[in-house]
Design an enzyme around this catalytic site. Structure first.
Site, mmCIF file in Angstrom:
data_model
loop_
_atom_site.group_PDB
_atom_site.id
_atom_site.type_symbol
_atom_site.label_atom_id
_atom_site.label_comp_id
_atom_site.label_asym_id
_atom_site.label_seq_id
_atom_site.Cartn_x
_atom_site.Cartn_y
_atom_site.Cartn_z
ATOM 1 N N ALA A 1 0.864 -1.180 0.000
ATOM 2 C CA ALA A 1 0.000 0.000 0.000
ATOM 3 C C ALA A 1 0.900 1.230 0.000
ATOM 4 O O ALA A 1 2.060 1.157 0.423
ATOM 5 C CB ALA A 1 -0.878 -0.022 1.242
ATOM 6 N N GLY B 1 0.666 -5.012 0.977
ATOM 7 C CA GLY B 1 -0.536 -5.076 0.130
ATOM 8 C C GLY B 1 -0.258 -5.718 -1.224
ATOM 9 O O GLY B 1 -1.173 -6.268 -1.844
ATOM 10 N N GLU C 1 -0.592 -9.287 -0.567
ATOM 11 C CA GLU C 1 -2.028 -9.536 -0.336
ATOM 12 C C GLU C 1 -2.808 -9.523 -1.648
ATOM 13 O O GLU C 1 -3.709 -10.342 -1.857
ATOM 14 C CB GLU C 1 -2.589 -8.481 0.626
ATOM 15 C CG GLU C 1 -2.024 -8.655 2.035
ATOM 16 C CD GLU C 1 -2.394 -7.518 2.963
ATOM 17 O OE1 GLU C 1 -2.211 -6.349 2.567
ATOM 18 O OE2 GLU C 1 -2.863 -7.790 4.075
ATOM 19 N N GLU D 1 4.678 -5.126 7.245
ATOM 20 C CA GLU D 1 3.951 -4.046 7.913
ATOM 21 C C GLU D 1 4.440 -3.803 9.338
ATOM 22 O O GLU D 1 4.408 -2.684 9.841
ATOM 23 C CB GLU D 1 2.442 -4.358 7.932
ATOM 24 C CG GLU D 1 1.752 -4.239 6.582
ATOM 25 C CD GLU D 1 1.761 -5.521 5.760
ATOM 26 O OE1 GLU D 1 2.569 -6.428 6.067
ATOM 27 O OE2 GLU D 1 0.961 -5.610 4.804
HETATM 28 N N1 CO8 Z 1 4.595 3.204 -0.646
HETATM 29 C C1 CO8 Z 1 5.010 4.358 -1.218
HETATM 30 N N2 CO8 Z 1 6.168 4.497 -1.885
HETATM 31 C C2 CO8 Z 1 6.936 3.404 -1.981
HETATM 32 C C3 CO8 Z 1 6.591 2.177 -1.419
HETATM 33 C C4 CO8 Z 1 5.341 2.097 -0.738
HETATM 34 N N3 CO8 Z 1 4.868 0.936 -0.209
HETATM 35 N N4 CO8 Z 1 7.560 1.271 -1.683
HETATM 36 C C5 CO8 Z 1 8.496 1.932 -2.384
HETATM 37 N N5 CO8 Z 1 8.130 3.215 -2.572
HETATM 38 C C6 CO8 Z 1 8.848 4.270 -3.278
HETATM 39 C C7 CO8 Z 1 10.010 4.803 -2.438
HETATM 40 O O1 CO8 Z 1 9.559 5.769 -1.513
HETATM 41 C C8 CO8 Z 1 10.896 5.390 -3.516
HETATM 42 O O2 CO8 Z 1 10.350 6.612 -3.913
HETATM 43 P P1 CO8 Z 1 11.291 7.942 -3.964
HETATM 44 O O3 CO8 Z 1 12.293 7.632 -5.025
HETATM 45 O O4 CO8 Z 1 10.343 9.020 -4.316
HETATM 46 O O5 CO8 Z 1 11.912 8.064 -2.627
HETATM 47 C C9 CO8 Z 1 10.705 4.418 -4.694
HETATM 48 O O6 CO8 Z 1 9.488 3.728 -4.429
HETATM 49 C C10 CO8 Z 1 11.818 3.394 -4.797
HETATM 50 O O7 CO8 Z 1 11.942 2.746 -3.532
HETATM 51 P P2 CO8 Z 1 13.345 2.549 -2.801
HETATM 52 O O8 CO8 Z 1 14.268 3.695 -3.101
HETATM 53 O O9 CO8 Z 1 13.058 2.289 -1.355
HETATM 54 O O10 CO8 Z 1 13.875 1.245 -3.546
HETATM 55 P P3 CO8 Z 1 14.826 0.111 -2.938
HETATM 56 O O11 CO8 Z 1 15.184 -0.764 -4.083
HETATM 57 O O12 CO8 Z 1 15.928 0.703 -2.148
HETATM 58 O O13 CO8 Z 1 13.898 -0.724 -1.916
HETATM 59 C C11 CO8 Z 1 11.904 -1.851 -1.225
HETATM 60 C C12 CO8 Z 1 12.802 -1.420 -2.403
HETATM 61 C C13 CO8 Z 1 12.642 -2.846 -0.365
HETATM 62 C C14 CO8 Z 1 10.648 -2.467 -1.822
HETATM 63 C C15 CO8 Z 1 11.551 -0.601 -0.378
HETATM 64 O O14 CO8 Z 1 11.061 0.418 -1.236
HETATM 65 C C16 CO8 Z 1 10.514 -0.859 0.664
HETATM 66 O O15 CO8 Z 1 10.821 -1.407 1.701
HETATM 67 N N6 CO8 Z 1 9.251 -0.428 0.409
HETATM 68 C C17 CO8 Z 1 8.188 -0.534 1.368
HETATM 69 C C18 CO8 Z 1 7.688 -1.961 1.492
HETATM 70 C C19 CO8 Z 1 6.623 -2.027 2.555
HETATM 71 O O16 CO8 Z 1 6.821 -1.743 3.700
HETATM 72 N N7 CO8 Z 1 5.400 -2.428 2.129
HETATM 73 C C20 CO8 Z 1 4.283 -2.523 3.014
HETATM 74 C C21 CO8 Z 1 3.496 -1.248 2.971
HETATM 75 S S1 CO8 Z 1 2.182 -1.214 4.151
HETATM 76 C C22 CO8 Z 1 0.980 -2.168 3.436
HETATM 77 O O17 CO8 Z 1 1.094 -2.634 2.340
HETATM 78 C C23 CO8 Z 1 -0.233 -2.370 4.249
HETATM 79 C C24 CO8 Z 1 -1.330 -2.990 3.415
HETATM 80 C C25 CO8 Z 1 -2.558 -2.887 4.223
HETATM 81 C C26 CO8 Z 1 -3.770 -2.902 3.333
HETATM 82 C C27 CO8 Z 1 -4.864 -2.368 4.120
HETATM 83 C C28 CO8 Z 1 -6.156 -2.513 3.391
HETATM 84 C C29 CO8 Z 1 -7.328 -2.142 4.259
#
Ligand code: CO8
Length: 291
Positions: A99, A142, A145, A165
Site C-alpha cells: 500500500a 498489500g 495480499e 507491515e
Molecule cells: N509506498 C510508497 N512508496 C513506496 C513504497 C510504498 N509501499 N515502496 C516503495 N516506494 C517508493 C520509495 O519511496 C521510492 O520513492 P522515492 O524515489 O520518491 O523516494 C521508490 O518507491 C523506490 O523505492 P526505494 O528507493 O526504497 O527502492 P529500494 O530498491 O531501495 O527498496 C523496497 C525497495 C525494499 C521495496 C523498499 O522500497 C521498501 O521497503 N518499500 C516498502 C515496502 C513495505 O513496507 N510495504 C508494506 C506497505 S504497508 C501495506 O502494504 C499495508 C497494506 C494494508 C492494506 C490495508 C487494506 C485495508
C-alpha cells in the site's frame, strides 16, 4: 487493442465539453483509459484480460486511485463475454511494494474506520472469472495480499514475497494474516508477519504460496498461456469450479462437500456439460458456448 494511458487518451479528445465527455466515456467503456494501470486483452483469441500495474517510480505502490482503477478494469473484464480469465502483473522490479505508505502516513484512526479505508481492495477476490497473478520482483505488504487475492500465483525466479507491515508499526490489513496462513501454514506466516522477513520464489513454491516459478522474462507469457487454457473451457462451469475451491477456505469439510455436490449437480443444467461429455463420446474437441 493497444495500451492507452489517461494522458494519451486526453490528447485524442476533441475540443468542446460535450464531445470530449462522450469521447472519454467511449474510451472508458472500452477499458482503455487509465492513469495507473495498463489494460488490454491478450492471447491468440484475445480472451485473457490483462492488467499491468504501472507506477514504476513508486515500485507500483498501491495508491487509492490505482486500486480503484484495478476494480474498474476487473468490472469491465467481468462484463466482457469474450474474456475467460484475467492476468494481473507489475514490472520486472516490482509486482507491488505494498500500500502507498506516503498516502497512509498522516491518516487518523477516525478517517480509516469511518471511511472503511481500502475496503474496495477486496474486489479482486470477488471476481467470478479466474484471476492469475504473474509476480516479478517485490510483492510486499498489500502487494503480497493482492497476489494472494488472485486464484493462481506464478512467480519469476527473483520474486520476493513479504508482509513487512510490522516494521512500519502496523499489521497486514487486506488478508495477509488470513490468506498467507491458509497458504503456507502458521509457523512461516508468524515468522514473516512478526519479523518482516521476506521469502524468495523458491521458498514460496516449496511452501505452496505459488504454483510455478519461471525465468523472469517468461512469467507473464506463461500466465497468459494458463489464462488461455482456462478461457477455452466453459466460463460458467469455471466460475462454479472457482466457487467450490474457494469454499474450502470458508466451510467445514461436510458443508464444503455438500456445496461441491450441489454445484456439480448444477453443471447438469448447462449446455456446456452436455457438450463436454458428448464431445468425449464422439471423440472430438468440445466447443463450449458458455451456456
Ligand atoms: N509506498 C510508497 N512508496 C513506496 C513504497 C510504498 N509501499 N515502496 C516503495 N516506494 C517508493 C520509495 O519511496 C521510492 O520513492 P522515492 O524515489 O520518491 O523516494 C521508490 O518507491 C523506490 O523505492 P526505494 O528507493 O526504497 O527502492 P529500494 O530498491 O531501495 O527498496 C523496497 C525497495 C525494499 C521495496 C523498499 O522500497 C521498501 O521497503 N518499500 C516498502 C515496502 C513495505 O513496507 N510495504 C508494506 C506497505 S504497508 C501495506 O502494504 C499495508 C497494506 C494494508 C492494506 C490495508 C487494506 C485495508
Amino acid at each position: 487493442m493497444a495500451f492507452l494511458c489517461r494522458r494519451a487518451a486526453s490528447l485524442l479528445k476533441p475540443s468542446g465539453a460535450a464531445p470530449a465527455l462522450l469521447s472519454a466515456a467511449r474510451l472508458y467503456s472500452s477499458g482503455a483509459q487509465y492513469e495507473y494501470i495498463l489494460v488490454e486483452k491478450r492471447g491468440e483469441k484475445k480472451d485473457v484480460g490483462f492488467i499491468q500495474l504501472n507506477r514504476p517510480k513508486a515500485l507500483n505502490a498501491l495508491c487509492d486511485g490505482l486500486m480503484k482503477e484495478v476494480g474498474e478494469a476487473l468490472n469491465a473484464f467481468e462484463a466482457d463475454g469474450d474474456v475467460g480469465a484475467i492476468v494481473i502483473t507489475g514490472s520486472d522490479r516490482a509486482f507491488a511494494a505494498g500500500a502507498d505508505i506516503k498516502e497512509m502516513q498522516n491518516r487518523t484512526f477516525q478517517e480509516c474506520y469511518s471511511g472503511n479505508f481500502l475496503a474496495h481492495w477486496d474486489r479482486v477476490s470477488t471476481v467470478k472469472k479466474p484471476v492469475i497473478a504473474a509476480v516479478n520482483g517485490f510483492a510486499l505488504g498489500g502487494g503480497c495480499e493482492l497476489a494472494m487475492m488472485c486464484d493462481i500465483i506464478y512467480a519469476g525466479e527473483k520474486a520476493q514475497f513479504g508482509q513487512p507491515e510490522i516494521l512500519l508499526g502496523t499489521i497486514p490489513g487486506s488478508g495477509g494474516t488470513q490468506r498467507l496462513t491458509r497458504a503456507v501454514g502458521k509457523s512461516l506466516t508468524m515468522e514473516m508477519v512478526l519479523t518482516g522477513n521476506r521469502i524468495d520464489a523458491q521458498e514460496a513454491k516449496q511452501s505452496g504460496l505459488v504454483s510455478k516459478v519461471y525465468p523472469v522474462d517468461q512469467v507473464v507469457s506463461e500466465a497468459i498461456k494458463c489464462g488461455e487454457k482456462i478461457a477455452a473451457n466453459s466460463k460458467i462451469v469455471s466460475a462454479m469450479a472457482k466457487e467450490a475451491v474457494n469454499a474450502a477456505f470458508e466451510l467445514s469439510l461436510t458443508e464444503g462437500n455438500r456445496l461441491e455436490k450441489r454445484l456439480f449437480h448444477s453443471t447438469f443444467a448447462t449446455d456446456d456439460r452436455k457438450e463436454g461429455m458428448t464431445a468425449f463420446v464422439e471423440k472430438r474437441k468440445a466447443s463450449f458456448q458458455d451456456k
